[in-house]
Design an enzyme around this catalytic site. Structure first.
Site, PDB file in Angstrom:
ATOM      1  CB  ILE A 245      37.981  -4.291  -7.665  1.00 36.90           C
ATOM      2  CG1 ILE A 245      37.431  -5.590  -8.287  1.00 36.90           C
ATOM      3  CG2 ILE A 245      38.612  -3.410  -8.731  1.00 36.90           C
ATOM      4  CD1 ILE A 245      36.318  -5.367  -9.307  1.00 36.90           C
TER       5      ILE A 245
ATOM      6  CB  ALA B 291      32.911   3.339  -3.233  1.00 34.82           C
TER       7      ALA B 291
ATOM      8  CE1 TYR C 121      27.122  -2.923  -9.063  1.00 34.37           C
ATOM      9  CE2 TYR C 121      27.028  -3.820 -11.285  1.00 34.37           C
ATOM     10  CZ  TYR C 121      27.755  -3.494 -10.150  1.00 34.37           C
ATOM     11  OH  TYR C 121      29.113  -3.729 -10.126  1.00 34.37           O
TER      12      TYR C 121
HETATM   13  N1  CAA Z   1      18.320 -14.891 -16.359  1.00 35.43           N
HETATM   14  C1  CAA Z   1      17.065 -15.361 -16.453  1.00 35.43           C
HETATM   15  N2  CAA Z   1      16.362 -15.793 -15.409  1.00 35.43           N
HETATM   16  C2  CAA Z   1      16.953 -15.765 -14.222  1.00 35.43           C
HETATM   17  C3  CAA Z   1      18.267 -15.283 -14.048  1.00 35.43           C
HETATM   18  C4  CAA Z   1      18.952 -14.851 -15.174  1.00 35.43           C
HETATM   19  N3  CAA Z   1      20.195 -14.392 -15.118  1.00 35.43           N
HETATM   20  N4  CAA Z   1      18.576 -15.358 -12.747  1.00 35.43           N
HETATM   21  C5  CAA Z   1      17.498 -15.875 -12.112  1.00 35.43           C
HETATM   22  N5  CAA Z   1      16.532 -16.123 -13.020  1.00 35.43           N
HETATM   23  C6  CAA Z   1      15.223 -16.686 -12.775  1.00 35.43           C
HETATM   24  C7  CAA Z   1      15.281 -17.887 -11.851  1.00 35.43           C
HETATM   25  O1  CAA Z   1      15.539 -19.059 -12.576  1.00 35.43           O
HETATM   26  C8  CAA Z   1      13.895 -17.882 -11.246  1.00 35.43           C
HETATM   27  O2  CAA Z   1      13.006 -18.395 -12.187  1.00 35.43           O
HETATM   28  P1  CAA Z   1      11.767 -19.320 -11.729  1.00 35.43           P
HETATM   29  O3  CAA Z   1      10.924 -18.451 -10.843  1.00 35.43           O
HETATM   30  O4  CAA Z   1      11.104 -19.702 -13.012  1.00 35.43           O
HETATM   31  O5  CAA Z   1      12.397 -20.459 -11.014  1.00 35.43           O
HETATM   32  C9  CAA Z   1      13.661 -16.382 -11.123  1.00 35.43           C
HETATM   33  O6  CAA Z   1      14.449 -15.739 -12.091  1.00 35.43           O
HETATM   34  C10 CAA Z   1      14.164 -15.847  -9.793  1.00 35.43           C
HETATM   35  O7  CAA Z   1      13.078 -15.784  -9.122  1.00 35.43           O
HETATM   36  P2  CAA Z   1      12.989 -15.373  -7.609  1.00 35.43           P
HETATM   37  O8  CAA Z   1      11.759 -14.557  -7.535  1.00 35.43           O
HETATM   38  O9  CAA Z   1      13.119 -16.554  -6.747  1.00 35.43           O
HETATM   39  O10 CAA Z   1      14.271 -14.431  -7.404  1.00 35.43           O
HETATM   40  P3  CAA Z   1      14.742 -13.824  -6.080  1.00 35.43           P
HETATM   41  O11 CAA Z   1      13.837 -12.733  -5.660  1.00 35.43           O
HETATM   42  O12 CAA Z   1      15.051 -14.881  -5.083  1.00 35.43           O
HETATM   43  O13 CAA Z   1      16.096 -13.165  -6.566  1.00 35.43           O
HETATM   44  C11 CAA Z   1      18.290 -13.130  -7.502  1.00 35.43           C
HETATM   45  C12 CAA Z   1      17.190 -13.966  -6.865  1.00 35.43           C
HETATM   46  C13 CAA Z   1      18.560 -11.874  -6.682  1.00 35.43           C
HETATM   47  C14 CAA Z   1      17.869 -12.702  -8.885  1.00 35.43           C
HETATM   48  C15 CAA Z   1      19.509 -14.027  -7.531  1.00 35.43           C
HETATM   49  O14 CAA Z   1      19.273 -15.047  -8.461  1.00 35.43           O
HETATM   50  C16 CAA Z   1      20.779 -13.323  -7.928  1.00 35.43           C
HETATM   51  O15 CAA Z   1      21.470 -12.753  -7.077  1.00 35.43           O
HETATM   52  N6  CAA Z   1      21.141 -13.356  -9.209  1.00 35.43           N
HETATM   53  C17 CAA Z   1      22.402 -12.815  -9.676  1.00 35.43           C
HETATM   54  C18 CAA Z   1      22.256 -11.446 -10.254  1.00 35.43           C
HETATM   55  C19 CAA Z   1      23.638 -11.006 -10.693  1.00 35.43           C
HETATM   56  O16 CAA Z   1      24.219 -11.512 -11.621  1.00 35.43           O
HETATM   57  N7  CAA Z   1      24.206 -10.030  -9.978  1.00 35.43           N
HETATM   58  C20 CAA Z   1      25.545  -9.622 -10.238  1.00 35.43           C
HETATM   59  C21 CAA Z   1      26.243  -9.434  -8.930  1.00 35.43           C
HETATM   60  S1  CAA Z   1      28.000  -9.226  -9.127  1.00 35.43           S
HETATM   61  C22 CAA Z   1      28.163  -7.686  -9.716  1.00 35.43           C
HETATM   62  O17 CAA Z   1      27.273  -6.934  -9.852  1.00 35.43           O
HETATM   63  C23 CAA Z   1      29.569  -7.286 -10.076  1.00 35.43           C
HETATM   64  C24 CAA Z   1      29.677  -6.871 -11.482  1.00 35.43           C
HETATM   65  O18 CAA Z   1      29.766  -5.689 -11.764  1.00 35.43           O
HETATM   66  C25 CAA Z   1      29.772  -7.898 -12.546  1.00 35.43           C
END
Ligand code: CAA
Length: 240
Positions: free
Chosen positions: A14, A83, A147
């Site tokens: 961005i 940043a 975040y």
């Molecule tokens: N809502 C509800 N549940 C969720 C979820 C959500 N959004 N995302 C993951 N889960 C659940 C999964 O289904 C899983 O459930 P189960 O254990 O029942 O299967 C659990 O949460 C994840 O468990 P883990 O312990 O395996 O998770 P992990 O330690 O491996 O972490 C994570 C995984 C980091 C959460 C990964 O899923 C991830 O990166 N998620 C995205 C988070 C996100 O949206 N970040 C935004 C980045 S972009 C940004 O930030 C730019 C901006 O400004 C928009």
């Protein structure tokens, strides 16, 4: 005279689109980056925009870097605190280090970027402060306690700065991007990303240029009465 703009994290994602949009608007732009020398020199080659390397989480480095930019390009009129990093983890797994790194870069980094330029803006009776927040600062996000806290904090920063700067001709506004097609969003596991896109009424990720458009608008000389506001650009994902 051309306005001088500083864009942190301005050589990629961005930030790169913001740097280019401000240049197209006639500004002299300085783009900062933290570590990726190769991307920065490629960016300078392609755009002619100067890049500077410092860590926004470090106040002394930021202050020295800003002094160098001002020496080379002139007083900074427009500062875009863009940043930012993610260290996503569900709260029960989030480490104190993950919390601190994100706070240091995304929140203290905004202080470190704006504080050194603020006195000069006050003296010259002109300034545009634009902070890149996030839809996730407005609505919260699973695995982003750190975040989301910093991005909500950005909104508090601009609303306070707006009141302090208004009589000195300085505006402070936030832009809240939704999910934009950048390395940061591409780092989200594909399945999770698909689920996110399904929640965006536009049915797609945003483009960096669609955020740069908001910044260029707020940075303009005739945007002086827009102060303390938040512009959302998220494909109708959330109305904050
Ligand atoms: N809502 C509800 N549940 C969720 C979820 C959500 N959004 N995302 C993951 N889960 C659940 C999964 O289904 C899983 O459930 P189960 O254990 O029942 O299967 C659990 O949460 C994840 O468990 P883990 O312990 O395996 O998770 P992990 O330690 O491996 O972490 C994570 C995984 C980091 C959460 C990964 O899923 C991830 O990166 N998620 C995205 C988070 C996100 O949206 N970040 C935004 C980045 S972009 C940004 O930030 C730019 C901006 O400004 C928009």
């Amino acid at each position: 005279m051309a306005r001088v703009a500083l864009v942190t994290g301005g050589s990629r994602g961005i930030g790169a689109a913001i740097s280019k949009a401000l240049k197209d608007q006639g500004c002299t732009v300085a783009a900062t980056y933290a570590g990726n020398d190769e991307a920065a020199s490629k960016f300078t080659e392609e755009t002619g925009i100067k890049t500077y390397k410092w860590n926004v989480a470090d106040y002394a480095e930021s202050k020295a870097g800003i002094a160098k930019v001002e020496e080379e390009l002139g007083p900074i009129d427009i500062v875009v605190a863009n940043a930012g990093i993610t260290r996503d983890a569900p709260f029960h797994k989030m480490t104190p280090e993950q919390w601190q790194q994100v706070v240091d870069t995304n929140l203290t980094g905004v202080f470190n970027t704006v504080h050194p330029v603020w006195p000069g803006m006050r003296e010259r009776k002109f300034g545009r402060v634009i902070v890149i927040s996030s839809v996730n600062g407005q609505k919260g996000q699973f695995a982003q306690v750190n975040y989301a806290a910093t991005k909500a904090g950005d909104i508090g920063i601009v609303r306070s700065l707006a009141q302090e700067g208004a009589r000195a001709g300085i505006t402070a506004n936030a832009v809240c991007p939704g999910y934009i097609a950048t390395d940061m969003v591409m780092a989200v596991p594909e399945k999770v990303r698909e689920a996110i896109i399904a929640q965006i009424p536009a049915g797609r990720l945003g483009e960096p240029e669609e955020i740069a458009r908001c910044v260029a608008f707020l940075a303009a000389d005739d945007a002086g009465f827009i102060n303390g506001s938040t512009i959302s650009a998220n494909g109708a994902q959330f109305f904050g």
